[in-house]
Design an enzyme around this catalytic site. Structure first.
Site, PDB file in Angstrom:
ATOM      1  N   GLU A   1       0.941  -1.113   0.007  1.00  0.00           N
ATOM      2  CA  GLU A   1       0.011  -0.093  -0.108  1.00  0.00           C
ATOM      3  C   GLU A   1       0.773   1.366  -0.033  1.00  0.00           C
ATOM      4  O   GLU A   1       1.856   1.313   0.518  1.00  0.00           O
ATOM      5  CB  GLU A   1      -0.939  -0.082   1.135  1.00  0.00           C
ATOM      6  CG  GLU A   1      -2.321   0.290   1.140  1.00  0.00           C
ATOM      7  CD  GLU A   1      -3.173  -0.487  -0.067  1.00  0.00           C
ATOM      8  OE1 GLU A   1      -3.077  -0.262  -1.260  1.00  0.00           O
ATOM      9  OE2 GLU A   1      -3.553  -1.774   0.714  1.00  0.00           O
TER      10      GLU A   1
ATOM     11  N   THR B   1       3.000   2.202  -2.469  1.00  0.00           N
ATOM     12  CA  THR B   1       4.326   1.999  -2.708  1.00  0.00           C
ATOM     13  C   THR B   1       3.918   2.016  -4.288  1.00  0.00           C
ATOM     14  O   THR B   1       5.533   2.571  -4.646  1.00  0.00           O
ATOM     15  CB  THR B   1       4.552   0.350  -2.378  1.00  0.00           C
ATOM     16  OG1 THR B   1       3.391  -0.361  -2.762  1.00  0.00           O
ATOM     17  CG2 THR B   1       4.943   0.110  -1.159  1.00  0.00           C
TER      18      THR B   1
ATOM     19  N   ALA C   1     -15.354   3.169  -1.350  1.00  0.00           N
ATOM     20  CA  ALA C   1     -15.081   2.299  -0.460  1.00  0.00           C
ATOM     21  C   ALA C   1     -13.594   1.945  -0.435  1.00  0.00           C
ATOM     22  O   ALA C   1     -13.295   0.882   0.179  1.00  0.00           O
ATOM     23  CB  ALA C   1     -16.011   1.210  -0.401  1.00  0.00           C
ATOM     24  N   GLY C   2     -12.960   2.545  -1.191  1.00  0.00           N
ATOM     25  CA  GLY C   2     -11.445   2.215  -1.428  1.00  0.00           C
ATOM     26  C   GLY C   2     -11.278   0.873  -2.246  1.00  0.00           C
ATOM     27  O   GLY C   2     -10.324   0.165  -2.518  1.00  0.00           O
TER      28      GLY C   2
ATOM     29  N   SER D   1     -11.744   1.069  -5.884  1.00  0.00           N
ATOM     30  CA  SER D   1     -11.345   1.517  -6.920  1.00  0.00           C
ATOM     31  C   SER D   1     -12.499   1.914  -7.789  1.00  0.00           C
ATOM     32  O   SER D   1     -12.588   1.502  -9.069  1.00  0.00           O
ATOM     33  CB  SER D   1     -10.475   0.420  -7.816  1.00  0.00           C
ATOM     34  OG  SER D   1      -9.169   0.841  -7.371  1.00  0.00           O
TER      35      SER D   1
ATOM     36  N   SER E   1     -13.477   4.464  -9.006  1.00  0.00           N
ATOM     37  CA  SER E   1     -13.218   5.397 -10.021  1.00  0.00           C
ATOM     38  C   SER E   1     -12.177   4.789 -11.260  1.00  0.00           C
ATOM     39  O   SER E   1     -12.520   4.901 -12.421  1.00  0.00           O
ATOM     40  CB  SER E   1     -12.418   6.678  -9.269  1.00  0.00           C
ATOM     41  OG  SER E   1     -11.794   6.436  -8.417  1.00  0.00           O
TER      42      SER E   1
ATOM     43  N   ASP F   1      -4.587   0.768  -9.544  1.00  0.00           N
ATOM     44  CA  ASP F   1      -5.723   0.355  -9.723  1.00  0.00           C
ATOM     45  C   ASP F   1      -6.258   0.537 -11.222  1.00  0.00           C
ATOM     46  O   ASP F   1      -6.793  -0.539 -11.612  1.00  0.00           O
ATOM     47  CB  ASP F   1      -6.607   1.701  -9.213  1.00  0.00           C
ATOM     48  CG  ASP F   1      -6.513   1.866  -7.680  1.00  0.00           C
ATOM     49  OD1 ASP F   1      -5.857   0.904  -6.976  1.00  0.00           O
ATOM     50  OD2 ASP F   1      -6.860   2.816  -6.984  1.00  0.00           O
TER      51      ASP F   1
ATOM     52  N   TYR G   1      -4.640  11.742   0.952  1.00  0.00           N
ATOM     53  CA  TYR G   1      -3.596  11.015  -0.252  1.00  0.00           C
ATOM     54  C   TYR G   1      -2.503  11.767  -0.724  1.00  0.00           C
ATOM     55  O   TYR G   1      -1.323  11.412  -0.649  1.00  0.00           O
ATOM     56  CB  TYR G   1      -4.554  10.671  -0.989  1.00  0.00           C
ATOM     57  CG  TYR G   1      -3.721   9.459  -2.149  1.00  0.00           C
ATOM     58  CD1 TYR G   1      -3.744   8.300  -2.081  1.00  0.00           C
ATOM     59  CD2 TYR G   1      -3.235  10.197  -3.189  1.00  0.00           C
ATOM     60  CE1 TYR G   1      -3.142   7.419  -2.967  1.00  0.00           C
ATOM     61  CE2 TYR G   1      -2.496   8.987  -4.148  1.00  0.00           C
ATOM     62  CZ  TYR G   1      -2.583   7.861  -3.789  1.00  0.00           C
ATOM     63  OH  TYR G   1      -1.969   7.088  -4.812  1.00  0.00           O
TER      64      TYR G   1
END
Ligand code: GLA
Length: 397
Positions: free
Chosen positions: A44, A46, A133-134, A136, A138, A182, A231
């Site tokens: 994460e 990275t 919700a994380g 992806s 988008s 993603d 972020y």
């Protein structure tokens, strides 16, 4: 470029609904493309440091239906939001408006500025990737839109180029300075596999997920509003760490090239906060490589330990976890059949990922639903997900 995909039962229902509403709205029979959301097993924050990640594509998708128009307009309908939006291909400019259509506008804008001349299109979108919700949502929207717009214009582009153009769209039109993970997994995912990606070379390796291991995605139902600014701040902190260390370690090209010894030897050049951010990146890259070996050996106990270390590092050094994510991980850890648990994605809320022995997965799911609600008053969504192939055209059968 385009795979033909058989939608599974729920997906098939969504694709049918999309086709029907498209016919009603535009009086045309569309072609349908879809792109999956993802969960990241480990690695994460990275990707934008040229490091390593290990996501898997999930059987949650954004579907985009498309048919050509004679002019240079895009008419876009979102079924999830019940909203229509009109765009002119000749007057798309970078910049965020905060509206969902930024992603569609962004993909069209980047494709055009790269030199692909697009035809006008009628589009309709439906998705079962949970928003914010994380997982992806988008990237799934960007990649499915790119597939639809390119095919509609009879342009063929390789998957990695599609992923890079979608990442650029997110930078320029959503002003979120995401890495490549993603969009890459949404393009290159493979059912039954996690994908270990070297974010510098973009070489990747598909790693089979053992048949009796389930990916359990636990949505804490809490998402902080500052997620995207937080972020971008983390990304900036990494840049500060890199530039400072590059002054004393001239050979490095990114934080990926820094070893733990390098960091310890030169920690006096860094503030406490920047030191911790860099330490997360350095140790996380190491964990991804070890996790790939563990997965290849079928050593799920070791994989689970690495997940636990990853979560601690994201919580204590990178400071992107939340009380709810920590609680979900803590509640998962004690349970029989859970190999490992950690927050997944950018953080500041969203989901955790548990790797669970199939024989125990339903029990774990039920217990987590009860325990999390009892402790927070929030009803979590806990999904036992399948891995999926990357984006493609949806077949009519
Ligand atoms: C978000 C970004 C990715 C990645 C993760 C954190 O999902 O879009 O590029 O940086 O956060 O690992």
């Amino acid at each position: 470029m385009i795979r033909l995909l058989q939608p599974e039962p729920t997906g098939a229902a969504l694709a049918r609904r999309l086709k029907a509403l498209f016919a009603e709205r535009y009086s045309a029979i569309p072609t349908i493309y879809r792109a999956p959301g993802r969960v990241n097993l480990i690695g994460e924050h990275t990707d934008y440091n040229d490091g390593f990640v290990m996501p898997a594509a999930l059987n949650l998708y954004t579907y985009v239906a498309v048919s050509p128009r004679a002019d240079r307009k895009l008419r876009v309908y979102s079924e999830n939001l019940g909203e229509m939006c009109d765009l002119e291909l000749d007057s798309i400019h970078p910049g965020r408006s905060g509206h969902w259509s930024d992603y569609v506008r962004g993909v069209a804008g980047v494709l055009e500025s790269t030199g692909y001349r697009l035809r006008g299109a009628d589009l309709a979108i439906i998705s079962d990737v949970p928003l914010g919700a994380g997982l992806s949502s988008s990237a799934a929207l960007e990649v499915s839109t790119a597939f639809a717009l390119l095919s509609n214009s009879q342009i063929s582009v390789d998957l990695t180029t599609v992923a890079k153009m979608c990442q650029k769209a997110e930078h320029l039109y959503a002003e979120m300075r995401c890495g490549i993970m993603d969009q890459f997994i949404s393009c290159h995912g493979r059912a039954g596999h996690a994908l270990m990606l070297d974010c510098r070379s973009l070489d990747f390796q598909l790693l089979p997920v053992p048949r009796d291991v389930r990916l359990m995605v636990c949505n804490t139902m809490v998402r902080h509003e500052h997620a995207s600014s937080g972020y971008n701040t983390r990304r900036h902190e990494c840049e500060v760490g890199f530039h400072t260390l590059a002054g004393v370690l001239p050979g490095i090209r990114a934080l990926r090239d820094v070893t733990l010894d390098d960091l310890e030897n030169h920690s006096n050049h860094l503030s406490d906060v920047i030191y911790k951010r860099v330490r997360h990146v350095v140790t996380e890259n190491d964990r991804v490589k070890k996790a790939a070996t563990a997965l290849e050996m079928g050593d799920m106990a070791e994989f689970g330990r690495l997940m636990a270390d990853s979560h601690r590092s994201l919580r204590d050094d990178y400071d992107v976890s939340t009380l709810e994510l920590d609680l979900m991980v803590e509640l998962s850890n004690g349970q029989e059949g859970v190999y490992g648990a950690r927050m997944t994605g950018g953080g500041f809320g969203g989901c955790t990922i548990n790797l669970v022995d199939a024989a125990h997965s339903q029990e774990v799911q039920q217990r987590l639903e009860q325990d999390y609600e009892a402790r927070t008053g929030l009803k979590p969504t806990i999904l036992i997900c399948e891995t999926s192939d990357g984006a493609g055209a949806v077949s009519e059968k």
